[in-house]
Write a protein that holds these residues in place. Structure first.
Motif: not given
Length: 124
Positions: A76-91
């Protein structure tokens, strides 16, 4: 010419999850190492994660290991990033990038093509 388009950003609470996607066009996705970079307000753009041509290997920045998972679907010519346990520093603004090399390098200079970015905001 390869073009990249990020999607999926938005606002999420600390501890929550979010999934980003990158659509690849104008080229064959399987011929590129794909990566995510991010840039927080007032900070330099930094490496987040990358993934090999067939998804057989990946590399993560220490700050996201165990929380983020990168994947790709060459059909499908796609890439993904699953982000869990997000922190404020990930903003940050998250950018998709592509390199014609076959090595999982982290330097911005080896990535030839870039998306325009998608904003991720994590509320503390």
């Amino acid at each position: 010419q390869v073009q990249l388009l990020e999607s999926g950003g938005g606002l999420v609470q600390a501890g929550g999850s979010m999934r980003l996607s990158c659509a690849v066009s104008g080229g064959t996705a399987s011929q590129y190492v794909l990566a995510w970079f991010r840039q927080a307000p007032g900070q330099e753009r930094g490496f987040v994660a990358n993934i090999g041509w067939n998804g057989e290997s990946s590399h993560y920045a220490d700050s996201v290991k165990g929380r983020f998972t990168i994947s790709r679907d060459n059909g499908e010519n796609t890439m993904s990033l699953q982000m869990n346990s997000l922190k404020a520093e990930d903003t940050a603004v998250y950018y998709c990038a592509a390199s014609g090399t076959n090595q999982l390098l982290t330097q911005e200079t080896v990535y030839w093509f870039w998306g325009r970015g998608t904003q991720v905001t994590v509320s503390a």
